[in-house]
Write an enzyme that holds these catalytic residues in place. Structure first.
Site, short mmCIF file in Angstrom:
data_model
loop_
_atom_site.label_atom_id
_atom_site.label_comp_id
_atom_site.label_asym_id
_atom_site.label_seq_id
_atom_site.Cartn_x
_atom_site.Cartn_y
_atom_site.Cartn_z
N GLY A 188 47.39 -6.72 11.92
CA GLY A 188 46.67 -5.45 11.90
C GLY A 188 47.33 -4.51 10.91
CD GLN B 142 50.96 0.06 9.98
OE1 GLN B 142 49.87 -0.42 10.25
NE2 GLN B 142 52.08 -0.62 10.12
CB CYS C 70 55.35 -2.06 14.05
SG CYS C 70 54.44 -0.86 13.07
CG LEU C 71 53.10 -5.31 9.17
CD1 LEU C 71 51.75 -5.29 8.44
CD2 LEU C 71 53.93 -6.51 8.75
CG HIS D 14 50.46 -1.65 17.21
ND1 HIS D 14 51.76 -1.98 17.54
CD2 HIS D 14 50.48 -1.41 15.87
CE1 HIS D 14 52.52 -1.91 16.46
NE2 HIS D 14 51.76 -1.57 15.43
CD GLU D 15 47.17 -1.89 13.78
OE1 GLU D 15 47.65 -0.95 13.12
OE2 GLU D 15 47.74 -3.00 13.88
CG HIS E 287 50.22 2.58 13.26
ND1 HIS E 287 51.51 2.92 12.93
CD2 HIS E 287 50.25 1.24 13.49
CE1 HIS E 287 52.28 1.84 12.97
NE2 HIS E 287 51.55 0.80 13.31
O1 GNR Z 1 51.54 -7.83 12.69
C1 GNR Z 1 51.61 -7.21 13.76
N1 GNR Z 1 51.83 -7.90 14.91
C2 GNR Z 1 51.75 -7.33 16.17
C3 GNR Z 1 52.23 -8.07 17.24
C4 GNR Z 1 52.17 -7.58 18.51
C5 GNR Z 1 51.59 -6.35 18.73
C6 GNR Z 1 51.10 -5.59 17.68
C7 GNR Z 1 51.18 -6.09 16.41
S1 GNR Z 1 50.54 -5.16 15.09
C8 GNR Z 1 51.52 -5.74 13.76
C9 GNR Z 1 51.03 -5.17 12.44
C10 GNR Z 1 51.19 -3.67 12.47
O2 GNR Z 1 52.25 -3.10 12.36
N2 GNR Z 1 50.11 -2.97 12.64
O3 GNR Z 1 50.19 -1.64 12.73
NI NI Z 2 52.17 -1.21 13.43
#
Ligand code: GNR
Ligand code: NI
Length: 177
Positions: free
Chosen positions: A46, A51, A91-92, A133-134, A137
């Site tokens: 995601g 980001q 999270c990236l 999660h997104e 952000h």
């Molecule tokens: O790549 C991602 N893997 C992930 C694994 C578990 C829960 C959420 C994520 S999102 C993350 C990519 C990211 O940072 N998206 O904002």
């Molecule tokens: Ni993230």
């Protein structure tokens, strides 16, 4: 297309609250294609526009094995949440750290697709985790915000050091015997 730079915690720009998109046009679709390219290259499942320093309510997700189920959400709203589940998240923008986070187990989300058409999706599992999660952000929130201040500060300090010294941490500096 373009691979975009991903902001890293504790960059303050990640705290910006994104605003609604009012016009879904070709320029936006070009940007969306770059977001998918950036997400797949990372690799991640995601990516929120926040980001990549674009503070509009836009996110892309693909939780499929073969990276062949791209999902684009514009102005997403969660209309229903049910249950509680703990999943290990990464999270990236917080590279190298993985922690157990509590989220709703199943959700319903309403959004516009890349053509500006409204859709609604009810889902669970990793897709539900990723959507939550997104959207965090887009609200300037990171998964580390759910951790204790102690854990969050440890992560912050490690990432600040990597930012300052460069990512070389484990390599041997002297001659190998
Ligand atoms: O790549 C991602 N893997 C992930 C694994 C578990 C829960 C959420 C994520 S999102 C993350 C990519 C990211 O940072 N998206 O904002
Ligand atoms: Ni993230």
């Amino acid at each position: 297309m373009t691979i975009l730079d991903i902001l890293r915690f504790p960059d303050k720009r990640l705290r910006t609250k994104a605003t609604d998109i009012t016009d879904v046009n070709d320029d936006l679709r070009i940007f969306i294609a770059s977001m998918f390219e950036t997400m797949y290259a990372a690799p991640g499942i995601g990516l929120a526009a926040s980001q990549v320093n674009f503070h509009k309510r836009l996110m892309v997700i693909d939780v499929s094995e073969n990276n062949d189920e791209p999902l684009c959400f514009i102005n997403p709203i969660i209309t229903h949440k049910e249950g509680v589940e703990v999943t290990q998240e990464g999270c990236l923008s917080v590279p190298g750290f993985y922690e157990d986070i509590e989220r709703a187990e199943t959700i319903t989300v309403k959004a516009l697709d890349k053509n500006g058409e409204p859709f609604e999706l009810s889902t669970g599992d990793l897709l539900a985790v990723c959507i939550q999660h997104e959207i965090d952000h887009l609200d300037g929130k990171l998964f580390v915000d759910y951790l204790s201040p102690l854990k969050r500060n440890r992560i912050r300090k490690k990432l600040e050091r990597i930012e300052k010294d460069g990512p070389v941490q484990t390599s041997q500096t002297g001659p190998t015997l």
